[in-house]
Write an enzyme that holds these catalytic residues in place. Structure first.
Site, PDB file in Angstrom:
ATOM      1  N   TYR A  56      -1.461 -16.905 -22.048  1.00 25.12           N
ATOM      2  CA  TYR A  56      -2.416 -16.745 -21.455  1.00 25.12           C
ATOM      3  C   TYR A  56      -3.810 -17.227 -21.781  1.00 25.12           C
ATOM      4  CZ  TYR A  56       0.739 -12.502 -20.800  1.00 25.12           C
ATOM      5  OH  TYR A  56       1.937 -11.772 -20.100  1.00 25.12           O
ATOM      6  N   PRO A 208       4.031  -0.279 -16.411  1.00 25.59           N
ATOM      7  CA  PRO A 208       4.620   0.516 -16.375  1.00 25.59           C
ATOM      8  C   PRO A 208       3.839   1.818 -15.336  1.00 25.59           C
ATOM      9  CG  PRO A 208       3.788   0.860 -18.897  1.00 25.59           C
ATOM     10  CD  PRO A 208       3.811  -0.883 -18.274  1.00 25.59           C
ATOM     11  N   LEU A 209       2.526   1.009 -15.320  1.00 30.89           N
ATOM     12  CA  LEU A 209       1.304   2.298 -14.508  1.00 30.89           C
ATOM     13  C   LEU A 209       1.057   1.291 -12.993  1.00 30.89           C
ATOM     14  CD1 LEU A 209      -1.047   3.053 -17.518  1.00 30.89           C
ATOM     15  CD2 LEU A 209       0.930   4.017 -16.369  1.00 30.89           C
ATOM     16  N   ARG A 211       0.805  -1.957 -12.975  1.00 28.46           N
ATOM     17  CA  ARG A 211      -1.006  -3.015 -13.282  1.00 28.46           C
ATOM     18  C   ARG A 211      -2.373  -1.530 -12.529  1.00 28.46           C
ATOM     19  NH1 ARG A 211       3.093  -5.341 -11.036  1.00 28.46           N
ATOM     20  NH2 ARG A 211       3.296  -6.997 -12.193  1.00 28.46           N
ATOM     21  N   GLY A 212      -1.909  -0.500 -12.893  1.00 30.51           N
ATOM     22  CA  GLY A 212      -3.246   0.527 -13.215  1.00 30.51           C
ATOM     23  C   GLY A 212      -3.038   1.570 -12.280  1.00 30.51           C
ATOM     24  N   PHE A 213      -2.197   1.938 -11.019  1.00 28.57           N
ATOM     25  CA  PHE A 213      -2.616   2.207 -10.167  1.00 28.57           C
ATOM     26  C   PHE A 213      -1.847   3.636 -10.567  1.00 28.57           C
ATOM     27  CE2 PHE A 213      -2.119   1.201  -4.742  1.00 28.57           C
ATOM     28  CZ  PHE A 213      -3.024   2.035  -4.745  1.00 28.57           C
ATOM     29  N   SER A 215      -2.693   5.327 -12.827  1.00 32.39           N
ATOM     30  CA  SER A 215      -3.076   6.119 -13.566  1.00 32.39           C
ATOM     31  C   SER A 215      -4.394   6.636 -12.675  1.00 32.39           C
ATOM     32  CB  SER A 215      -4.287   5.068 -14.509  1.00 32.39           C
ATOM     33  OG  SER A 215      -5.946   4.890 -13.709  1.00 32.39           O
TER      34      SER A 215
END
Length: 330
Positions: A56, A208-209, A211-213, A215
């Site tokens: 990273y 788990p989201l 990549r934000g979608f 949310s």
């Protein structure tokens, strides 16, 4: 704060951890000061599982974590991935390259991680992908040697196939499998999940989201100004179809008195007590929202309602571009 055991013979860790990748520029600009404060807040709230990787931003993420855990190493469970090599792109940026599960790479990489993290040991050490050029038994054998030396405590796998998991577990006990698992990524339910459960291996569910979608905060493709624009689920007609699913999830969440993100995280946790999840964020506000998902109980009726709206396989598009899909399930 809820703890769960990581695998049959593993340690107790927080059921919701913190994915730190976005703190090193993976999804747009980040701020080191805010990121450190977010990690510190997670630890203060008792959520000890911190997930990072040596690639990273070429170690930046590990150095960031080292500042956040200074003086409180005993509060943190450090999960480090390795083996994803990077190459220089024509524009000077860094792009994912091949993977390496070679014993020599692991022996060298672990010392650099320990130095950047300013610690004597890593709790969970995980090859980021299975290297097709190196027998998984050799990779795990090298990791087992690091366990014996006290440099790492537990061995993990990531994005591995059921066959590789079985071969690895025959070489040395595997504590956890890190793999994408969410309402929209459920491929592991057919073979991988039953396999790790047969061996007493815990599941660390990342993204788990999606990549934000999930949310509910991404409304148009123009909201994306990072690498997600290259992912099929965010492109063209896939975006519109998936956005319609998010609207249905939002309706369920509203009726439940929680946010869509909390509903999505609670769903992952409801799939088994052997599962922890590591939603990523670089802001305290979203961290606290995500952690509150522990307080969202899902009844059998709730789960049935979610399944009716978001059954397995309904999402449009793969989770990575085609060139990266080949590195999964090996």
């Amino acid at each position: 704060m809820m703890n769960r055991k990581l695998g049959t013979n593993g340690p107790l860790v927080s059921s919701i951890g913190l994915g730190c990748m976005g703190m090193s520029g993976a999804y747009g600009q980040s701020d080191d000061k805010e990121s450190i404060a977010t990690i510190e807040r997670a630890l203060d709230l008792g959520h000890n599982f911190l997930d990072t990787a040596d690639y990273y931003r070429l170690g930046h993420n590990e150095e960031l974590i080292s500042q956040a855990i200074k003086g409180k190493r005993n509060k943190a469970f450090l999960s480090v991935k390795t083996g994803q090599l990077v190459t220089a792109a024509p524009d000077g940026s860094m792009a994912p390259g091949p993977v390496s599960g070679h014993p020599n790479h692991l022996r060298n990489a672990v010392f650099y991680s320990l130095r950047r993290l300013k610690t004597d040991y890593i709790d969970l050490y995980t090859p980021a992908r299975v290297d097709p050029a190196v027998p998984i038994e050799e990779t795990v054998g090298a990791l087992a040697d690091l366990v014996q030396k006290g440099l790492i405590r537990y061995i993990g796998l990531s994005e591995a196939s059921a066959e590789s998991i079985r071969k690895a577990a025959a070489e040395h006990p595997i504590t956890a499998l890190q793999i994408e698992y969410s309402l929209w990524s459920r491929d592991i339910e057919a073979e991988v999940l039953p396999t790790i459960r047969a061996f007493g291996i815990g599941l660390v569910a990342y993204a788990p989201l999606s990549r934000g979608f999930l949310s509910g905060e991404i409304r148009t493709p123009q909201d994306l100004k990072d690498s997600r624009i290259n992912m099929p689920r965010y492109q063209d007609e896939n975006f519109d179809k998936n956005l319609a699913l998010v609207e249905k999830i939002k309706t369920l969440a509203t009726a439940k008195g929680c946010t869509p993100a909390q509903l999505a995280i609670a769903w992952v946790l409801a799939q088994g007590d052997d599962i922890i999840t590591i939603p990523g964020t670089k802001r305290i506000h979203y961290l606290e929202e995500n952690l509150a998902a522990e307080n969202v109980p899902l009844s059998r009726e709730d789960l049935q309602s979610i399944e009716a709206i978001v059954p397995a396989g309904i999402v449009s598009g793969t989770r990575y571009p085609e060139r990266f899909m080949n590195a999964l399930n090996r």
